[in-house]
Scaffold this active site. Structure first.
Site, PDB file in Angstrom:
ATOM      1  N   GLY A  81      -8.713   7.825 -26.946  1.00  0.00           N
ATOM      2  CA  GLY A  81      -8.661   6.858 -28.046  1.00  0.00           C
ATOM      3  C   GLY A  81      -8.573   7.534 -29.402  1.00  0.00           C
ATOM      4  O   GLY A  81      -9.092   8.637 -29.597  1.00  0.00           O
ATOM      5  N   ARG A 145      -4.013   8.618 -22.228  1.00  0.00           N
ATOM      6  CA  ARG A 145      -5.208   8.743 -21.394  1.00  0.00           C
ATOM      7  C   ARG A 145      -4.928   9.358 -20.015  1.00  0.00           C
ATOM      8  O   ARG A 145      -5.760   9.275 -19.120  1.00  0.00           O
ATOM      9  CB  ARG A 145      -5.873   7.372 -21.226  1.00  0.00           C
ATOM     10  CG  ARG A 145      -6.486   6.810 -22.515  1.00  0.00           C
ATOM     11  CD  ARG A 145      -7.500   5.729 -22.206  1.00  0.00           C
ATOM     12  NE  ARG A 145      -8.059   5.119 -23.406  1.00  0.00           N
ATOM     13  CZ  ARG A 145      -9.072   5.647 -24.097  1.00  0.00           C
ATOM     14  NH1 ARG A 145      -9.624   6.776 -23.694  1.00  0.00           N
ATOM     15  NH2 ARG A 145      -9.526   5.039 -25.168  1.00  0.00           N
ATOM     16  N   ASP A 176     -14.559  13.561 -21.274  1.00  0.00           N
ATOM     17  CA  ASP A 176     -13.711  13.765 -20.088  1.00  0.00           C
ATOM     18  C   ASP A 176     -12.604  14.782 -20.370  1.00  0.00           C
ATOM     19  O   ASP A 176     -12.332  15.658 -19.558  1.00  0.00           O
ATOM     20  CB  ASP A 176     -13.053  12.440 -19.667  1.00  0.00           C
ATOM     21  CG  ASP A 176     -14.021  11.583 -18.873  1.00  0.00           C
ATOM     22  OD1 ASP A 176     -15.031  12.131 -18.385  1.00  0.00           O
ATOM     23  OD2 ASP A 176     -13.773  10.367 -18.767  1.00  0.00           O
ATOM     24  N   LYS A 202     -13.914  15.069 -30.037  1.00  0.00           N
ATOM     25  CA  LYS A 202     -13.435  13.836 -30.673  1.00  0.00           C
ATOM     26  C   LYS A 202     -14.011  12.620 -29.982  1.00  0.00           C
ATOM     27  O   LYS A 202     -14.156  12.623 -28.760  1.00  0.00           O
ATOM     28  CB  LYS A 202     -11.912  13.795 -30.537  1.00  0.00           C
ATOM     29  CG  LYS A 202     -11.256  12.529 -30.933  1.00  0.00           C
ATOM     30  CD  LYS A 202     -10.373  11.913 -29.823  1.00  0.00           C
ATOM     31  CE  LYS A 202     -11.139  11.280 -28.699  1.00  0.00           C
ATOM     32  NZ  LYS A 202     -10.375  10.437 -27.782  1.00  0.00           N
ATOM     33  N   THR A 203     -14.375  11.601 -30.651  1.00  0.00           N
ATOM     34  CA  THR A 203     -14.559  10.222 -30.195  1.00  0.00           C
ATOM     35  C   THR A 203     -15.369   9.450 -31.221  1.00  0.00           C
ATOM     36  O   THR A 203     -16.396   9.933 -31.719  1.00  0.00           O
ATOM     37  CB  THR A 203     -15.223  10.058 -28.802  1.00  0.00           C
ATOM     38  OG1 THR A 203     -15.364   8.659 -28.539  1.00  0.00           O
ATOM     39  CG2 THR A 203     -16.590  10.711 -28.669  1.00  0.00           C
ATOM     40  N   ASP A 205     -17.044   7.056 -30.456  1.00  0.00           N
ATOM     41  CA  ASP A 205     -18.227   6.525 -29.751  1.00  0.00           C
ATOM     42  C   ASP A 205     -19.495   7.329 -30.039  1.00  0.00           C
ATOM     43  O   ASP A 205     -20.595   6.853 -29.798  1.00  0.00           O
ATOM     44  CB  ASP A 205     -17.988   6.513 -28.237  1.00  0.00           C
ATOM     45  CG  ASP A 205     -16.832   5.610 -27.848  1.00  0.00           C
ATOM     46  OD1 ASP A 205     -16.369   4.844 -28.707  1.00  0.00           O
ATOM     47  OD2 ASP A 205     -16.395   5.681 -26.687  1.00  0.00           O
TER      48      ASP A 205
HETATM   49  P1  FBP Z   1     -12.438   7.615 -26.409  1.00  0.00           P
HETATM   50  O1  FBP Z   1     -13.645   7.632 -25.541  1.00  0.00           O
HETATM   51  O2  FBP Z   1     -11.199   8.028 -25.716  1.00  0.00           O
HETATM   52  O3  FBP Z   1     -12.653   8.356 -27.693  1.00  0.00           O
HETATM   53  O4  FBP Z   1     -12.186   6.094 -26.827  1.00  0.00           O
HETATM   54  C1  FBP Z   1     -13.033   5.377 -27.636  1.00  0.00           C
HETATM   55  C2  FBP Z   1     -12.769   3.890 -27.584  1.00  0.00           C
HETATM   56  O5  FBP Z   1     -12.445   3.418 -28.873  1.00  0.00           O
HETATM   57  C3  FBP Z   1     -13.934   3.099 -27.009  1.00  0.00           C
HETATM   58  O6  FBP Z   1     -14.900   2.800 -27.983  1.00  0.00           O
HETATM   59  C4  FBP Z   1     -13.262   1.882 -26.448  1.00  0.00           C
HETATM   60  O7  FBP Z   1     -14.001   1.296 -25.408  1.00  0.00           O
HETATM   61  C5  FBP Z   1     -11.972   2.450 -25.938  1.00  0.00           C
HETATM   62  O8  FBP Z   1     -11.682   3.580 -26.732  1.00  0.00           O
HETATM   63  C6  FBP Z   1     -10.833   1.464 -25.980  1.00  0.00           C
HETATM   64  O9  FBP Z   1      -9.662   2.135 -25.670  1.00  0.00           O
HETATM   65  P2  FBP Z   1      -8.330   1.422 -25.208  1.00  0.00           P
HETATM   66  O10 FBP Z   1      -7.786   0.701 -26.388  1.00  0.00           O
HETATM   67  O11 FBP Z   1      -7.458   2.513 -24.718  1.00  0.00           O
HETATM   68  O12 FBP Z   1      -8.738   0.457 -24.138  1.00  0.00           O
END
Ligand code: FBP
Length: 552
Positions: A81, A145, A176, A202-203, A205
């Protein structure tokens, strides 16, 4: 392409590096730290990573650069993300690479890990890079992803590296992706490819953190963006005095984003998934807790309020997670087709009633019909319910409404309850990075190149002491294996980076816990306003409340 005045102005921003990286490339040397051990399951992780396990942690310091002169051809990918600051990681990497030798080359593989597998890339030059300095988003090369995890994929990546003469890969991703970076690094070492792998944390979250990684990039900007919006909603609520706003915020399983947003804005309610799990709170208990606040405020004549709901909350409610597990089982394999072929919701309901345990059916029966149907709609590639798609903000407001109706009938509540719903996630993932994220990301990228130049493999670019001014930040690297343990994933034991959930004995949660009773009843809203990019440092260079409390 039309460029906004802010973007033009941000091109001029000079990201701040840690003091130890400021003296020019020729003045950066390595200081060796102690050898490392994985956080748990040491023997198993060591056996799985014989070439990359146990290496020393390192920091950089001022001193003569002793790295070998070698032409570097580096490949970089963005994975998962979006998170504000990703562009600056690439800019920092590019600047350090070119400052070391202008003949060094940086490849950007497009669309995430699949770009590496499909050999789809751009070669960066100044003109290309300059359009992305200090901007949000991952559109510089895109993200994806696809998981890089099998031997076959690694062999393809090794071929691509050989073809371009690539000496190192930088993987910018979450837990991951960095787990996979460690596995790829081990593969490259075991096969003597000579290619190094460096990860960057990165994230939005905030769940990729530990004693070494103080925070993942993007968390600062995303939570400031959500806090601005929640603050604005609170001011509207306090002006109109007629709505209860239920705001779901992203963050997957962990509630760091919700907690940080609450610390910045002081809403009436913020649920924390980790607490719900620890106290084994039922849906009814959570509902009661919110309804108590609504009723107490109504008694003061305040029929308005704000509640923050973390994205992953339902996974933490014990009875709900059992229900979800039973639904996954009920629809496993071809049973999903049989279910989907049923003509009406009544038929589907009968199928569900026949398949769920009595206890789960009791939980299912009290859910609003829209939520019941969401549980049977979208499945992830593994056939599981996608809990993030469940509109938990609507679930709780509907349950609170019923609870209040019962209180009204019993004569214990006499207010008005008009809920409104919001979901904040994508609004923050591509914002212009705050000064903090712009500086932190640029430093991570610059530092990643120094790790490459000094020959490290399977390391995470580490910049710490982040609650202090950038001058005092400490740059270095840590073997990724140090953050790993063994976890059960899809029926197998796997080496993975341990995800950081909200710690209930940590300072951020403790602060929230000590104040939330007052916030629930009084109107203590804080309005953080928009991220400021230009102006006094106490306004522009603020770190998150989480980091400030953790480091206090
Ligand atoms: P990452 O863990 O890859 O950094 O993604 C964060 C995030 O924004 C989460 O908070 C959310 O649940 C998810 O990505 C949503 O991603 P997508 O739009 O690909 O479903």
């Amino acid at each position: 392409m039309k460029i906004s005045p802010l973007q033009l102005a941000r091109y001029q921003y000079q990201p701040k590096l840690p003091g130890m990286l400021r003296n020019g490339i020729s003045e950066i040397c390595v200081k060796n730290g102690a050898p490392t051990e994985s956080v748990a399951d040491q023997d198993k992780i060591k056996a799985l990573f014989p070439n990359t396990y146990g290496k020393n942690e390192i920091t950089f310091q001022k001193g003569a650069n002793t790295s070998k002169a070698k032409k570097q051809v580096v490949g970089v990918i963005l994975s998962g993300g979006q998170a504000p600051g990703g562009h600056n990681v690439i800019c920092g990497l590019y600047d350090a690479l070119k400052a070391t030798d202008k003949d060094n080359v940086l490849y950007g593989f497009k669309g995430g890990p699949s770009g590496l597998l499909e050999d789809s890339y751009v070669v960066f030059d100044d003109e290309y890079i300059n359009q992305y300095r200090n901007t949000g988003g991952f559109d510089i090369i895109g993200s994806g992803r696809t998981k890089l995890e099998t031997e076959e994929q690694f062999a393809v990546v090794a071929e691509v590296c050989k073809k371009h003469g690539i000496t190192a890969i930088v993987i910018i991703g979450g837990d991951d992706s960095n787990t996979n970076a460690a596995v790829l690094a081990e593969y490259f070492a075991a096969h003597n490819t000579g290619v190094q792998v460096i990860g960057c944390p990165k994230t939005i979250d905030g769940d990729l953190k530990n004693e070494d990684i103080e925070c993942s990039f993007g968390f600062d900007t995303a939570t400031k963006t959500y806090s601005e919006i929640v603050g604005n909603i609170q001011r509207d609520a306090n002006s109109a005095k007629k709505y209860w706003h239920f705001v779901k915020v992203m963050g997957r399983s962990a509630s760091h984003v919700a907690l940080e947003t609450a610390l910045q804005t002081q809403p009436n309610i913020c649920l924390i998934g980790e607490e719900v799990a620890a106290k084994k709170m039922s849906l009814a208990q959570i509902t009661d807790y919110i309804a108590d606040s609504v009723a107490a405020r109504a008694a003061k004549g305040w029929n308005f309020g704000v509640a923050i709901i973390p994205e992953g909350i339902v996974e933490f409610v014990p009875e709900f997670s059992v229900l979800i597990a039973e639904i996954n089982e009920l629809l496993a394999g071809s049973k999903a087709d049989a279910f989907n072929a049923l003509p009406s919701w009544q038929d589907k309901y009968a199928f569900i009633e026949a398949g769920l345990s009595k206890e789960s059916m009791a939980v299912f029966a009290i859910l609003p019909q829209s939520i019941q149907q969401q549980l049977f709609l979208e499945r992830d590639p593994h056939g599981n319910v996608q809990v993030s798609l469940i509109e938990s903000e609507k679930l709780f407001s509907a349950m609170v409404k019923e609870n209040l109706a019962a209180r009204k009938a019993a004569g214990t509540y006499n207010g008005k309850f008009s809920p409104l719903h919001h979901f904040l996630g994508y609004e923050g993932r591509c914002a212009f990075p705050s000064n903090f994220d712009a500086d932190y990301c640029y430093s991570l990228g610059y530092n990643a190149f120094m790790l490459i130049q000094y020959g490290f493999n399977g390391y995470l670019s580490k910049v710490s002491n982040l609650s202090k001014p950038a001058e005092e930040w400490i740059a270095g690297g840590m073997p990724i294996t140090k953050m790993m343990n063994i976890e059960r994933r899809h029926g197998h034991d796997k080496p993975v980076i341990r995800k950081a959930l909200v710690e209930l004995d940590g300072a951020p949660f403790k602060f929230f816990e000590a104040n939330r009773e007052t916030w629930a009843v009084e109107t203590c809203y804080v309005y953080p306003g928009a991220i400021q990019y230009f102006g006094p440092t106490e306004v522009c260079d603020l770190t998150t409340r989480t980091l400030a409390l953790e480091k206090a």
